[in-house]
Write a protein that holds these residues in place. Structure first.
Motif, PDB file in Angstrom:
ATOM      1  N   UNK A 142      -3.307  -5.367   2.634  1.00 38.74           N
ATOM      2  CA  UNK A 142      -4.613  -5.828   2.162  1.00 38.74           C
ATOM      3  C   UNK A 142      -5.064  -7.094   2.884  1.00 38.74           C
ATOM      4  N   UNK A 143      -4.139  -8.001   3.149  1.00 37.74           N
ATOM      5  CA  UNK A 143      -4.483  -9.217   3.896  1.00 37.74           C
ATOM      6  C   UNK A 143      -4.964  -8.861   5.298  1.00 37.74           C
ATOM      7  N   UNK A 144      -4.282  -7.922   5.949  1.00 40.02           N
ATOM      8  CA  UNK A 144      -4.677  -7.519   7.301  1.00 40.02           C
ATOM      9  C   UNK A 144      -6.057  -6.860   7.301  1.00 40.02           C
ATOM     10  N   UNK A 145      -6.300  -5.945   6.362  1.00 40.38           N
ATOM     11  CA  UNK A 145      -7.597  -5.265   6.300  1.00 40.38           C
ATOM     12  C   UNK A 145      -8.719  -6.281   6.059  1.00 40.38           C
ATOM     13  N   UNK A 146      -8.458  -7.236   5.185  1.00 43.07           N
ATOM     14  CA  UNK A 146      -9.431  -8.301   4.876  1.00 43.07           C
ATOM     15  C   UNK A 146      -9.719  -9.111   6.134  1.00 43.07           C
ATOM     16  N   UNK A 147      -8.675  -9.628   6.764  1.00 44.71           N
ATOM     17  CA  UNK A 147      -8.847 -10.543   7.896  1.00 44.71           C
ATOM     18  C   UNK A 147      -9.320  -9.853   9.162  1.00 44.71           C
ATOM     19  N   UNK A 148      -9.118  -8.554   9.271  1.00 46.68           N
ATOM     20  CA  UNK A 148      -9.659  -7.808  10.413  1.00 46.68           C
ATOM     21  C   UNK A 148     -11.178  -7.703  10.343  1.00 46.68           C
ATOM     22  N   UNK A 149     -11.745  -7.806   9.141  1.00 53.53           N
ATOM     23  CA  UNK A 149     -13.189  -7.636   8.948  1.00 53.53           C
ATOM     24  C   UNK A 149     -13.921  -8.970   8.787  1.00 53.53           C
ATOM     25  N   UNK A 150     -13.335  -9.867   8.029  1.00 53.23           N
ATOM     26  CA  UNK A 150     -14.008 -11.101   7.604  1.00 53.23           C
ATOM     27  C   UNK A 150     -13.738 -12.225   8.598  1.00 53.23           C
ATOM     28  N   UNK A 151     -14.780 -13.035   8.888  1.00 53.21           N
ATOM     29  CA  UNK A 151     -14.594 -14.255   9.663  1.00 53.21           C
ATOM     30  C   UNK A 151     -14.679 -15.443   8.706  1.00 53.21           C
ATOM     31  N   UNK A 152     -14.341 -16.600   9.188  1.00 49.97           N
ATOM     32  CA  UNK A 152     -14.393 -17.794   8.345  1.00 49.97           C
ATOM     33  C   UNK A 152     -15.822 -18.227   8.026  1.00 49.97           C
ATOM     34  N   UNK A 153     -16.813 -17.672   8.742  1.00 43.55           N
ATOM     35  CA  UNK A 153     -18.211 -17.979   8.461  1.00 43.55           C
ATOM     36  C   UNK A 153     -18.790 -17.043   7.386  1.00 43.55           C
ATOM     37  N   UNK A 189      -1.729 -17.219  -0.955  1.00 46.42           N
ATOM     38  CA  UNK A 189      -2.551 -16.061  -0.601  1.00 46.42           C
ATOM     39  C   UNK A 189      -3.955 -16.475  -0.198  1.00 46.42           C
ATOM     40  N   UNK A 190      -4.622 -17.281  -1.021  1.00 49.37           N
ATOM     41  CA  UNK A 190      -6.027 -17.603  -0.762  1.00 49.37           C
ATOM     42  C   UNK A 190      -6.214 -18.402   0.522  1.00 49.37           C
ATOM     43  N   UNK A 191      -5.155 -19.079   0.964  1.00 49.04           N
ATOM     44  CA  UNK A 191      -5.242 -19.797   2.239  1.00 49.04           C
ATOM     45  C   UNK A 191      -4.961 -18.890   3.428  1.00 49.04           C
ATOM     46  N   UNK A 192      -4.472 -17.700   3.170  1.00 52.42           N
ATOM     47  CA  UNK A 192      -4.283 -16.713   4.246  1.00 52.42           C
ATOM     48  C   UNK A 192      -5.523 -15.836   4.428  1.00 52.42           C
ATOM     49  N   UNK A 193      -6.374 -15.772   3.424  1.00 53.77           N
ATOM     50  CA  UNK A 193      -7.563 -14.920   3.492  1.00 53.77           C
ATOM     51  C   UNK A 193      -8.711 -15.657   4.173  1.00 53.77           C
ATOM     52  N   UNK A 194      -9.359 -14.995   5.117  1.00 51.89           N
ATOM     53  CA  UNK A 194     -10.509 -15.576   5.814  1.00 51.89           C
ATOM     54  C   UNK A 194     -11.745 -15.552   4.922  1.00 51.89           C
ATOM     55  N   UNK A 195     -12.693 -16.395   5.273  1.00 54.41           N
ATOM     56  CA  UNK A 195     -13.992 -16.387   4.621  1.00 54.41           C
ATOM     57  C   UNK A 195     -14.159 -17.490   3.598  1.00 54.41           C
TER      58      UNK A 195
END
Length: 198
Positions: A34-45, A65-71
């Motif tokens: 789930x982290x990979x799918x999230x970060x493959x799509x989302x940018x920090x902007x 977890x929340x610090x590993x997720x982008x956006x």
């Protein structure tokens, strides 16, 4: 971009093996996927609106977890988001945390709540061409019997005739509700347009 996702249930092993039957070898594999799918799509902007039940992990696990997720993260609290009440929770990682919120996205009003609301504010509003002005984005029900019932309710509302004020022509009641359950999008946050198409 604004993305939406619901009911990730990070660290919730029972959802993998029982309720959702997600099919991962274990909760660690589920989390990493789930982290990979999230970060493959989302940018920090980008902004991600989480429609509840982000994590069943301990507060320390959830903070990591929340610090590993982008956006830019925004949270609509779900019934399993107990970490929010901990004094050790890093709430500063979120733009906002709320039980219910109305936002504007793509010139449409979006009603955000963890729980489905079949009679939501603005649901009758349409553009002159008939396109909806308001969508209700929700989670909570996953793909359970409750979601089956919710779809029956939505269809019943959509089939119900009424005559709009100031019109002589009969129409049917609009009901534009989207269950943003993460498994439906292969655990990837999606835009409003992507959820509508899905």
């Amino acid at each position: 971009m604004i993305y939406y996702i619901a009911d990730c249930h990070f660290y919730h092993a029972a959802l993998n093996t029982k309720m959702d039957h997600r099919g991962f070898a274990d909760v660690e594999e589920m989390n990493e996927y789930m982290i990979k799918k999230w970060n493959d799509k989302v940018t920090n902007q980008d902004t991600v609106i989480i429609l509840g039940d982000l994590s069943l992990g301990k507060v320390e696990e959830t903070n990591e977890l929340i610090h590993r997720l982008k956006g830019k993260l925004c949270l609509i609290k779900g019934n399993h988001d107990k970490f929010v009440d901990s004094p050790d929770f890093d709430s500063g990682r979120f733009e906002w945390i709320d039980n219910y919120r109305e936002i504007t996205d793509s010139q449409k009003k979006i009603v955000c709540c963890h729980y489905p609301i079949p009679f939501y504010e603005g649901q009758y509003r349409k553009r002159h061409n008939g396109d909806p002005k308001v969508y209700m984005m929700y989670g909570h029900v996953h793909e359970t019997r409750d979601e089956i019932l919710m779809q029956r309710i939505i269809n019943l509302i959509r089939e119900t005739p009424y005559t709009p004020i100031g019109s002589e022509h009969e129409s049917t009641i609009p009901c534009n509700m989207i269950n943003c359950f993460c498994k439906r999008s292969d655990y990837t946050p999606l835009t409003l347009g992507e959820w509508i198409r899905l």
